[in-house]
Each structure stands twice: as structure tokens, then as C-alpha cells.
Enzyme design. Structure first.
Site, PDB file in Angstrom:
ATOM      1  N   SER A  15      -0.900   7.261  15.519  1.00 36.54           N
ATOM      2  CA  SER A  15      -1.805   6.670  14.535  1.00 36.54           C
ATOM      3  C   SER A  15      -3.118   7.442  14.464  1.00 36.54           C
ATOM      4  CB  SER A  15      -2.091   5.208  14.886  1.00 36.54           C
ATOM      5  OG  SER A  15      -0.927   4.432  14.792  1.00 36.54           O
ATOM      6  N   ARG A  68       1.880   6.986   2.011  1.00 39.15           N
ATOM      7  CA  ARG A  68       1.979   7.774   0.784  1.00 39.15           C
ATOM      8  C   ARG A  68       3.056   8.852   0.893  1.00 39.15           C
ATOM      9  NH1 ARG A  68      -1.269   9.089  -3.536  1.00 39.15           N
ATOM     10  NH2 ARG A  68      -0.931  11.168  -4.390  1.00 39.15           N
ATOM     11  N   GLU A  96       0.806  -1.215   0.000  1.00 39.86           N
ATOM     12  CA  GLU A  96       0.000   0.000   0.000  1.00 39.86           C
ATOM     13  C   GLU A  96       0.841   1.267   0.000  1.00 39.86           C
ATOM     14  OE1 GLU A  96      -3.226   0.038  -0.530  1.00 39.86           O
ATOM     15  OE2 GLU A  96      -3.043  -2.132  -0.698  1.00 39.86           O
ATOM     16  N   GLU A 100       4.868   2.215   4.126  1.00 39.93           N
ATOM     17  CA  GLU A 100       3.560   1.594   3.951  1.00 39.93           C
ATOM     18  C   GLU A 100       2.488   2.656   3.725  1.00 39.93           C
ATOM     19  OE1 GLU A 100       3.010  -2.130   6.515  1.00 39.93           O
ATOM     20  OE2 GLU A 100       4.318  -0.869   7.743  1.00 39.93           O
ATOM     21  N   SER A 118      -7.045  11.460  24.451  1.00 41.72           N
ATOM     22  CA  SER A 118      -8.224  10.603  24.291  1.00 41.72           C
ATOM     23  C   SER A 118      -9.417  11.070  25.112  1.00 41.72           C
ATOM     24  CB  SER A 118      -7.871   9.161  24.663  1.00 41.72           C
ATOM     25  OG  SER A 118      -7.437   9.080  26.013  1.00 41.72           O
ATOM     26  N   ARG A 168      -3.110  12.723  20.204  1.00 44.85           N
ATOM     27  CA  ARG A 168      -4.399  13.314  20.526  1.00 44.85           C
ATOM     28  C   ARG A 168      -4.834  12.839  21.902  1.00 44.85           C
ATOM     29  NH1 ARG A 168      -7.950  15.954  17.571  1.00 44.85           N
ATOM     30  NH2 ARG A 168      -7.049  15.308  15.572  1.00 44.85           N
TER      31      ARG A 168
END
Length: 339
Positions: free
Chosen positions: A275, A218, A200, A216, A315, A313
Site C-alpha cells: 500500500s 484505476r 472508485e 477498486e 519503514s 518500502r
């Protein structure tokens, strides 16, 4: 014709029915050709195919000048009926012909220049949109007739894509790299030794990696990734063609972009983006001290190029936070070993 030049290439390519170039393959492009080679090319045009007599004469001139590799290539091309072109770039200027554009893309994928190391202004306007098929490059207006002709032979003309740029591996396969899905790396990509591109992963032209690295995600046009960095599955980098504007986005050494993360700012070395977190220039970021307490809120653009940062971030409240991250990632050396 000057005594010095920027680059040279002797290539073999494809014309459409009007005699216009669709693409050109340069087996041995070179930077800073010698004065003797430059003189041998006097009279050649960067957009005109050489006839057999001109190619024979060029081969003899190159041999007399001691340019053995170039002379041998010219001699071997005499055996082909496909159009051949000699391209000499007197200076590093914007390409004005298809052969000039393809020579510059080859320079990048051959690792002779790095991304942003050559002028590519106006390339999209120069390159034609082409059907890349199992029979090579085909002009779009000629494609239906070619498909019918294949069917009449009991065959199918496989069209892998329609694009201005072909896949890199049909022209250049750099040493020491692994590419799981070759269609996802365009000609003009720069892949450093030790780079792995997973299924990917995607690498655009004028972009790439210093290597080693695991990709993996772009790598958009204009983006570079430093040694030892890992781009997780589905992550993205904002290129100059997709909203980054004039800001050159880059990823430093030993960085990690988590799965489905993204950046619209350049990162320094040893940075991590959690992520699923996309950090753009205008993202408001709460800076944390060593105890995890909020200190001040800044825009992400103010952190551009800084090292040892961890973006995450919260949570509980959804705020984007940043703290110092001095534990650089380490690639799995066994997984990324290259034969």
C-alpha cells in the site's frame, strides 16, 4: 469487396445538425462475417447513413443470404427515424470514421476482441468531443440551444459528462459483472466474467480484466489485469497515454496492488505491491535474499513481467525492497460471487 472481412456491425446513432456522426450503437457486432453477409453489404459506405429504401433492400438481401439475426435487426431499424449505418471492416486497420471507431469499441466491450486485439491508432482524432446528456449525445455547439429548449419545457437537460467516450453500460452490459459506478467504465473497456468494479474503480478503453477480479483502483488505457487479481482502493496503473510510453503495462494472475499503490512496469503472476508504494521503471529496488538481507540494487524495469515478487518500502530507511512472494492472494469468493 472481398469475400472475407474483419468485422461487421449494423448500428443506429446520432447526427449533429450538419449531418455528422456523434456516436453509434451496434446491438450485435460480429467478427469474421460470412461471405454472404459481406456480399450483401456491397455498395454500403462506412460513414453514410442508409435511407429507408437502402435499409429495406439490405434487410431483404440479408434474409436471402440466410443471415437471420442481421436481417431482423435491419427490419427493426426501419421503424426508427434516427440515422442507421452498416459498417464492414474489410481488414483490421485504423478507424477513419466515427462509425468505424464505435464498432471497434463495441468489439472490445462485447468481449469479441481483447485489449490490444484490434488496431485503434488515430481514434482520438476521429472521435468528436460530445456532451452526454439525459437526451443522448449532443454536439457541444448545439448544447446551449438544447438546454434552453429543455428549460422552456419546464425541464432540465442533465449533462453527465463532456468526453469523446461514453460510459460502457449505455451500450454494452457484459454478463457476470458488477459495476458500482457506471460512469467510471468507458465504452471500449473489456470486463471478463466475474469482474467487480467498485465505486472508485475506473476502467479506460482498450483496457480491462480477464476476470474474476476486484477493481477498486484505476486501470488506465492499454492495461490488462489477470484472473484473480485485486486492485486496492486508490491504486493506479500507468497506461500508454499517461507516461508508460510504448511499454504495455499489465498485471498478472492473483496479484495484489495495495491501496494507493501504483505500477509503471508489467507484473507477472502472484505479485504484491505494498500500500502506498508506486513502482516506476526507474525505481531503484534492493533485492533481498531468503533471509531478508540485501543482495543487489536493480532498476524496477529489470523485474518487469517476473512472478512471485513482493515490493515494499523499508519503514526505517525508505528504500524500496523486493523479495520472493510465494503466497498468492485469494479473492473472497462469497464477496465476488455473481448471479
Amino acid at each position: 469487396m472481398t469475400d472475407t472481412a474483419f468485422a461487421y456491425g449494423l448500428g443506429i446513432g446520432t447526427h449533429n445538425q450538419q449531418g455528422e456522426w456523434l456516436e453509434v450503437y451496434f446491438p450485435h457486432p460480429a467478427l469474421a462475417p460470412s461471405a454472404a453477409l459481406t456480399a450483401a453489404l456491397a455498395g454500403c459506405d462506412n460513414n453514410t447513413a442508409l435511407d429507408r429504401a437502402a435499409l429495406q433492400g439490405l434487410s431483404e438481401k440479408l434474409a436471402a443470404a440466410g443471415e437471420t439475426t442481421a436481417a431482423e435487426l435491419a427490419t427493426s431499424l426501419l421503424e426508427s427515424s434516427a440515422p442507421v449505418v452498416a459498417v464492414l471492416l474489410a481488414e483490421d486497420a485504423a478507424p477513419t470514421t466515427v462509425p468505424e471507431a464505435y464498432l471497434k469499441l463495441h468489439l472490445l466491450s462485447h468481449r469479441l476482441v481483447k485489449p490490444h486485439g484490434t488496431v485503434l491508432d488515430g481514434m482520438f482524432g476521429v472521435l468528436p468531443n460530445v456532451a452526454w446528456t439525459s437526451e443522448g449525445a449532443v454536439a457541444l455547439d448545439e448544447l446551449p440551444a438544447r438546454q434552453l429548449a429543455a428549460r422552456l419545457r419546464g425541464e432540465t437537460l442533465e449533462v453527465s459528462c463532456v468526453d469523446k467516450f461514453p460510459k460502457m453500460t449505455n451500450y454494452v452490459v457484459p454478463t457476470g459483472v458488477r459495476i458500482a459506478h457506471t460512469a467510471r467504465v468507458r465504452l471500449g473497456a473489456y470486463l471478463g466474467e466475474g469482474t467487480t468494479i467498485m465505486h472508485e474503480g475506473f476502467v479506460n478503453f482498450n483496457a480491462g480484466t480477464d476476470g474474476p477480479g476486484m477493481i477498486e483502483g484505476r486501470i488506465s488505457a492499454g492495461v490488462t489485469v489477470g484472473a484473480g487479481s485485486d486492485l486496492g482502493g486508490g491504486c493506479s496503473t500507468m497506461g500508454t497515454l499517461s507516461g508508460g510510453g510504448n511499454v504495455i503495462i499489465s498485471v498478472g494472475k492473483e496479484c495484489l496492488l495495495g491501496a494507493n499503490a501504483g505500477i509503471g512496469i508489467p507484473l507477472g503472476d502472484r505479485c504484491t505491491v505494498e500500500s502506498g508504494l508506486y513502482v516506476t521503471a526507474g525505481t531503484k529496488v534492493l533485492m533481498l535474499d531468503a533471509d531478508g538481507n540485501g543482495v543487489e540494487t536493480v532498476k524496477a524495469r529489470d523485474l518487469a513481467g517476473k512472478s512471485d515478487l513482493l515490493f515494499r518500502r523499508n519503514s526505517a530507511n525508505g528504500a524500496v525492497e523486493c523479495l520472493t512472494n510465494r503466497s498468492a492472494i485469494e479473492l473472497n469468493h462469497e464477496l465476488h460471487a455473481h448471479n
